[in-house]
Design an enzyme around this catalytic site. Structure first.
Site, PDB file in Angstrom:
ATOM      1  N   SER A  27     -96.030 -19.399  69.819  1.00 47.19           N
ATOM      2  CA  SER A  27     -96.164 -19.973  71.162  1.00 47.19           C
ATOM      3  C   SER A  27     -94.828 -19.967  71.889  1.00 47.19           C
ATOM      4  O   SER A  27     -93.761 -20.053  71.272  1.00 47.19           O
ATOM      5  CB  SER A  27     -96.700 -21.402  71.074  1.00 47.19           C
ATOM      6  OG  SER A  27     -95.644 -22.277  70.730  1.00 47.19           O
ATOM      7  N   LYS A  28     -94.942 -19.887  73.185  1.00 50.64           N
ATOM      8  CA  LYS A  28     -93.769 -19.845  74.062  1.00 50.64           C
ATOM      9  C   LYS A  28     -92.877 -21.065  73.799  1.00 50.64           C
ATOM     10  O   LYS A  28     -91.655 -20.957  73.727  1.00 50.64           O
ATOM     11  CB  LYS A  28     -94.275 -19.818  75.507  1.00 50.64           C
ATOM     12  CG  LYS A  28     -93.247 -20.112  76.561  1.00 50.64           C
ATOM     13  CD  LYS A  28     -92.402 -18.888  76.865  1.00 50.64           C
ATOM     14  CE  LYS A  28     -91.247 -19.242  77.782  1.00 50.64           C
ATOM     15  NZ  LYS A  28     -89.974 -18.719  77.324  1.00 50.64           N
ATOM     16  N   ARG A  29     -93.539 -22.218  73.631  1.00 58.62           N
ATOM     17  CA  ARG A  29     -92.796 -23.467  73.451  1.00 58.62           C
ATOM     18  C   ARG A  29     -91.943 -23.399  72.172  1.00 58.62           C
ATOM     19  O   ARG A  29     -90.786 -23.757  72.175  1.00 58.62           O
ATOM     20  CB  ARG A  29     -93.810 -24.618  73.362  1.00 58.62           C
ATOM     21  CG  ARG A  29     -93.224 -25.998  73.441  1.00 58.62           C
ATOM     22  CD  ARG A  29     -94.330 -27.045  73.541  1.00 58.62           C
ATOM     23  NE  ARG A  29     -95.412 -26.851  72.570  1.00 58.62           N
ATOM     24  CZ  ARG A  29     -95.339 -27.178  71.283  1.00 58.62           C
ATOM     25  NH1 ARG A  29     -94.256 -27.736  70.792  1.00 58.62           N
ATOM     26  NH2 ARG A  29     -96.365 -26.967  70.470  1.00 58.62           N
TER      27      ARG A  29
END
Ligand code: GLU
Length: 477
Positions: free
Chosen positions: A250-252
């Protein structure tokens, strides 16, 4: 006819997982002799990112994934963009309301927020409490007359919802766990659920192949198909793409490593990415690892898609990229390198064949040829001395080399090579004792392109200058 679609929302870059979803749809369609559609799902105005759609299309085309229906090269979408189809969704939602499968909800944001908080405090699932389900026709009329903002919600019936997924098997959901989903928002836009189902039906999609994150939405979709009286497509939810620590990529958590464009910018090759992405959740029948896009259109089979998350491992992608770089002709690689790194089109182009086996990605050309552009090389004198060599002998080798190269008038790779060979045959130095310090003197590196290619590219003055500098460095040490 088999018809599948890739239906991204323009909310950012192309995620590796989405690229894989697009690829599997494409391969499935090709193998079945069916059609692959690209549809832009841009109904969430809050998450819209300008320029994103263009980048999605561009990255897919770069990978070699072409669609049969969807936006053309000029960026004209035709019917394959949801924001241009609001009337269609409105008409369908009206039909659902008329048939009693959906209802108007006039609850204010504040009320819904309070409801959510109360439910959370009471540790209950957060769901709409159906306050508007039983409004009378007159009440509804009055709300409309007062211009009260409204949404339309699906009336989830009592009972259970069942469907079969090609990867996950039979799934049964109790309807009382499904919220009365919003279908039409107060801004007049459909939600993802409504638009997605209506379009899949109208576009005659036979198989919905998408990421596992949509599995929980599928029961709602099945209910919508039922409410419309349509038969549902075949469902296939692809395993999550995980990072090396086995959590969802995930980007996060993983930053820019989730975007395809990151790899594109670093000089990974489309066929290497396609090959690697294909194996991220799918296995062929044997041990074969190298597959072109064409091979995959014959081999790919949804029945061999795994259920468990697929770990994205950069070292494996690197290995694939190396294989594809090694397979290229020197001329093709050189062309790629020049496009990737315009500086390479000057004198370093001659190094292509000797660096080919050392490149993991195209961007490595920068490091591999950087020595050429430097005015002053920086390295320790000790690097000049070959294993088992001595400073005195190394100094002598460099001095002899400087001397013999000074006398070479025809500055070509071949004459330089034979000059060095004559020194080796004279018996004073082994090839390693001579060539190692020359290489380091010219490049500052233990690994470099062929030394004679380097000298030709650098030219006489600069080559002799570097040898001189190395001699001085060694003398001072
Ligand atoms: N618009 C959804 C997305 O962004 C599509 C999901 C689906 O394929 O149904 O991924």
């Amino acid at each position: 006819m088999t018809k599948v679609r890739f239906a991204p929302s323009p909310t950012g870059e192309l995620h590796l997982g989405s690229a894989r979803t697009a690829l599997y749809n494409y391969l499935f369609a090709k193998k079945a002799g069916g059609k692959f559609i690209f549809r832009l799902e841009d109904t969430d105005q809050n998450r819209y990112v300008a320029g994103s759609a263009k980048r999605l299309l561009d990255d897919l085309r770069w990978l070699g994934i072409e669609w049969d229906e969807g936006p053309d090269k000029k960026g004209t979408y035709g019917p394959y963009i949801q924001s241009q189809r609001l009337d269609i969704y409105k008409k369908h939602v009206d039909n659902l309301v008329a048939a009693g499968h959906a209802y108007y909800c006039f609850c204010s944001k504040d009320r819904l927020e309070k409801l959510r908080q109360d439910q959370q405090t009471a540790k209950q699932p957060t769901m709409y409490d159906r306050q508007c389900l039983n409004l009378t026709a007159d009440q509804v009329k009055q709300f409309f007359a007062d211009k009260t903002p409204y949404v339309v919600r699906l009336h989830v019936p009592v009972g259970t919802t069942e469907f079969t997924d090609l990867v996950h098997g039979k799934i049964t959901i109790q309807n009382n766990t499904i919220d009365d989903q919003v279908l039409l928002k107060s801004d007049g836009f459909p939600t993802y659920h409504l638009a997605n189902v209506v379009d899949d039906y109208l576009m005659q999609i036979t198989h919905v192949i998408r990421g596992e994150e949509w599995l929980p939405s599928t029961a709602k979709h099945v209910l919508l198909y039922k409410a419309f009286g349509w038969s549902a497509p075949i469902w296939c939810h692809l395993p999550n793409v995980l990072n090396i620590k086995k959590s969802k990529l995930s980007k996060r958590r993983d930053g820019d490593t989730v975007w395809l464009s990151t790899y594109r910018r670093q000089g990974y090759l489309p066929p290497a990415l396609v090959n690697y992405l294909a194996l991220l959740g799918w296995h062929p029948t044997d041990e074969q690892e190298i597959f072109t896009l064409n091979d995959l259109t014959r081999e790919f089979d949804l029945s061999r898609v795994q259920k468990a998350g697929a770990v994205f491992d950069i070292t494996k992608l690197n290995w694939f990229n190396e294989q594809y770089i090694r397979k290229m002709s020197v001329a093709d690689l050189d062309k790629e390198l020049q496009v990737f790194y315009p500086k390479h089109s000057q004198d370093t182009t001659g190094f292509t064949s000797s660096i080919q086996s050392r490149l993991t990605k195209l961007s490595d050309v920068v490091e591999a040829t950087d020595f050429f552009f430097k005015k002053q090389l920086k390295f320790e004198a000790s690097l000049l001395i070959p294993k088992k060599g001595s400073p005195a002998k190394t100094l002598l080798a460099l001095e002899r080399a400087l001397n013999i190269f000074t006398n070479v008038s025809n500055w070509t790779t071949e004459s330089l090579r034979s000059a060095a060979e004559s020194l080796v045959s004279a018996g004073e130095f082994s090839r390693g004792e001579l060539l190692w310090p020359i290489r380091v003197a010219l490049t500052g590196l233990a690994n470099s392109p062929d030394v004679f290619d380097v000298m030709t590219a650098l030219g006489k003055e600069s080559s002799l200058g570097r040898l001189n500098q190395a001699i001085n460095l060694l003398k001072k040490s």
